[in-house]
Design a protein around this motif. Structure first.
Motif, PDB file in Angstrom:
ATOM      1  N   GLN A  51      28.569  21.742  26.446  1.00 40.27           N
ATOM      2  CA  GLN A  51      28.064  21.337  25.131  1.00 40.27           C
ATOM      3  C   GLN A  51      27.434  19.945  25.191  1.00 40.27           C
ATOM      4  O   GLN A  51      26.405  19.695  24.572  1.00 40.27           O
ATOM      5  CB  GLN A  51      29.194  21.373  24.099  1.00 40.27           C
ATOM      6  CG  GLN A  51      29.637  22.766  23.747  1.00 40.27           C
ATOM      7  CD  GLN A  51      30.904  22.778  22.907  1.00 40.27           C
ATOM      8  OE1 GLN A  51      31.506  21.749  22.650  1.00 40.27           O
ATOM      9  NE2 GLN A  51      31.314  23.965  22.489  1.00 40.27           N
ATOM     10  N   SER A  52      28.040  19.052  25.953  1.00 40.41           N
ATOM     11  CA  SER A  52      27.503  17.699  26.108  1.00 40.41           C
ATOM     12  C   SER A  52      26.138  17.732  26.799  1.00 40.41           C
ATOM     13  O   SER A  52      25.197  17.053  26.376  1.00 40.41           O
ATOM     14  CB  SER A  52      28.487  16.845  26.909  1.00 40.41           C
ATOM     15  OG  SER A  52      27.920  15.590  27.195  1.00 40.41           O
ATOM     16  N   TRP A  53      26.044  18.508  27.851  1.00 41.26           N
ATOM     17  CA  TRP A  53      24.776  18.627  28.579  1.00 41.26           C
ATOM     18  C   TRP A  53      23.706  19.276  27.681  1.00 41.26           C
ATOM     19  O   TRP A  53      22.548  18.854  27.675  1.00 41.26           O
ATOM     20  CB  TRP A  53      24.984  19.433  29.848  1.00 41.26           C
ATOM     21  CG  TRP A  53      23.852  19.349  30.837  1.00 41.26           C
ATOM     22  CD1 TRP A  53      22.779  18.506  30.798  1.00 41.26           C
ATOM     23  CD2 TRP A  53      23.687  20.152  31.988  1.00 41.26           C
ATOM     24  NE1 TRP A  53      21.956  18.745  31.860  1.00 41.26           N
ATOM     25  CE2 TRP A  53      22.485  19.742  32.617  1.00 41.26           C
ATOM     26  CE3 TRP A  53      24.422  21.174  32.566  1.00 41.26           C
ATOM     27  CZ2 TRP A  53      22.018  20.327  33.778  1.00 41.26           C
ATOM     28  CZ3 TRP A  53      23.955  21.749  33.734  1.00 41.26           C
ATOM     29  CH2 TRP A  53      22.771  21.327  34.327  1.00 41.26           C
ATOM     30  N   GLY A  54      24.108  20.266  26.895  1.00 42.46           N
ATOM     31  CA  GLY A  54      23.187  20.914  25.963  1.00 42.46           C
ATOM     32  C   GLY A  54      22.699  19.944  24.897  1.00 42.46           C
ATOM     33  O   GLY A  54      21.514  19.945  24.533  1.00 42.46           O
ATOM     34  N   ARG A  55      23.602  19.114  24.406  1.00 43.50           N
ATOM     35  CA  ARG A  55      23.223  18.115  23.396  1.00 43.50           C
ATOM     36  C   ARG A  55      22.233  17.116  23.979  1.00 43.50           C
ATOM     37  O   ARG A  55      21.226  16.786  23.348  1.00 43.50           O
ATOM     38  CB  ARG A  55      24.479  17.395  22.893  1.00 43.50           C
ATOM     39  CG  ARG A  55      24.197  16.373  21.814  1.00 43.50           C
ATOM     40  CD  ARG A  55      25.501  15.741  21.284  1.00 43.50           C
ATOM     41  NE  ARG A  55      25.226  14.774  20.258  1.00 43.50           N
ATOM     42  CZ  ARG A  55      24.915  13.499  20.488  1.00 43.50           C
ATOM     43  NH1 ARG A  55      24.878  13.027  21.713  1.00 43.50           N
ATOM     44  NH2 ARG A  55      24.668  12.679  19.484  1.00 43.50           N
ATOM     45  N   LYS A  56      22.479  16.652  25.196  1.00 41.96           N
ATOM     46  CA  LYS A  56      21.564  15.713  25.853  1.00 41.96           C
ATOM     47  C   LYS A  56      20.199  16.367  26.092  1.00 41.96           C
ATOM     48  O   LYS A  56      19.157  15.729  25.909  1.00 41.96           O
ATOM     49  CB  LYS A  56      22.152  15.221  27.171  1.00 41.96           C
ATOM     50  CG  LYS A  56      23.333  14.303  26.992  1.00 41.96           C
ATOM     51  CD  LYS A  56      23.985  13.962  28.305  1.00 41.96           C
ATOM     52  CE  LYS A  56      25.265  13.186  28.064  1.00 41.96           C
ATOM     53  NZ  LYS A  56      26.042  13.023  29.282  1.00 41.96           N
ATOM     54  N   SER A  57      20.205  17.616  26.486  1.00 36.53           N
ATOM     55  CA  SER A  57      18.943  18.348  26.699  1.00 36.53           C
ATOM     56  C   SER A  57      18.189  18.530  25.386  1.00 36.53           C
ATOM     57  O   SER A  57      16.962  18.446  25.347  1.00 36.53           O
ATOM     58  CB  SER A  57      19.207  19.712  27.339  1.00 36.53           C
ATOM     59  OG  SER A  57      19.789  19.565  28.605  1.00 36.53           O
ATOM     60  N   THR A  58      18.932  18.774  24.305  1.00 34.95           N
ATOM     61  CA  THR A  58      18.312  18.938  22.989  1.00 34.95           C
ATOM     62  C   THR A  58      17.667  17.642  22.539  1.00 34.95           C
ATOM     63  O   THR A  58      16.536  17.638  22.028  1.00 34.95           O
ATOM     64  CB  THR A  58      19.358  19.403  21.958  1.00 34.95           C
ATOM     65  OG1 THR A  58      19.935  20.635  22.403  1.00 34.95           O
ATOM     66  CG2 THR A  58      18.747  19.579  20.580  1.00 34.95           C
TER      67      THR A  58
END
Length: 179
Positions: free
Chosen positions: A51-58
């Motif tokens: 989720q953290s990596w997805g948030r950073k990618s977003t």
């Protein structure tokens, strides 16, 4: 074949514009999707990392796409003097419309909007926005690769066309006059 302005944009400054305007946004969108899927699969601390990596990618996608759209709106689109019909418009402007879901994804990832939503509703909104982003960018790619003449565009008579009967290449073995 006559190219749309979207394809001309991608062919400028090879390979950099292709990487910047096609590869980077699509890879970021696919990364967000992969992170969401793995975040759902794992129900432990790995889920939090995804989720953290997805948030950073977003966040990266949102900022990057805002900058890309500003570049197109300020430098590229105003330089177009001869639009090549509806296919050309669809290709260029559907790409630029993708900034709307990208900005909304960014605002949600930053917690500016959607604070009141529970986890499931937030994920549903993220999925819808990501799907819209992918649809707009894929419309741009599909229409961008189409020949504008398919929708009735007629190129000016003074534009260059490849006529293989009149081309004179040093490697051609036959004489055009012998026919």
């Amino acid at each position: 074949m006559i190219m749309t302005h979207y394809m001309e944009l991608l062919s400028l400054h090879q390979p950099w514009f292709l990487i910047l305007f096609m590869l980077v946004p699509i890879v970021l969108a696919e990364t967000i999707l992969a992170c969401a899927i793995f975040g759902l699969i794992y129900k432990n601390e790995k889920s939090t990392r995804w989720q953290s990596w997805g948030r950073k990618s977003t966040i990266t996608l949102g900022i990057f796409f805002i900058l890309a759209t500003i570049y197109l709106a300020v430098f590229y689109v105003p330089s177009i003097t001869n639009w090549r019909g509806p296919i050309d418009y669809i290709a260029v402007f559907s790409y630029m419309l993708a900034v709307i879901p990208a900005v909304l994804l960014l605002l949600q990832a930053l917690g500016i909007i959607g604070k009141q939503l529970d986890f499931t509703k937030k994920n549903i909104r993220d999925a819808i926005l990501l799907i819209l982003f992918v649809v707009f960018t894929h419309f741009a790619m599909v229409f961008g690769m189409a020949d504008p003449r398919l929708a009735g565009y007629v190129p000016p008579q003074n534009s260059m066309h490849m006529d293989h009967q009149t081309m004179n290449h040093p490697t051609m073995k036959h004489d055009m006059n012998s026919k």
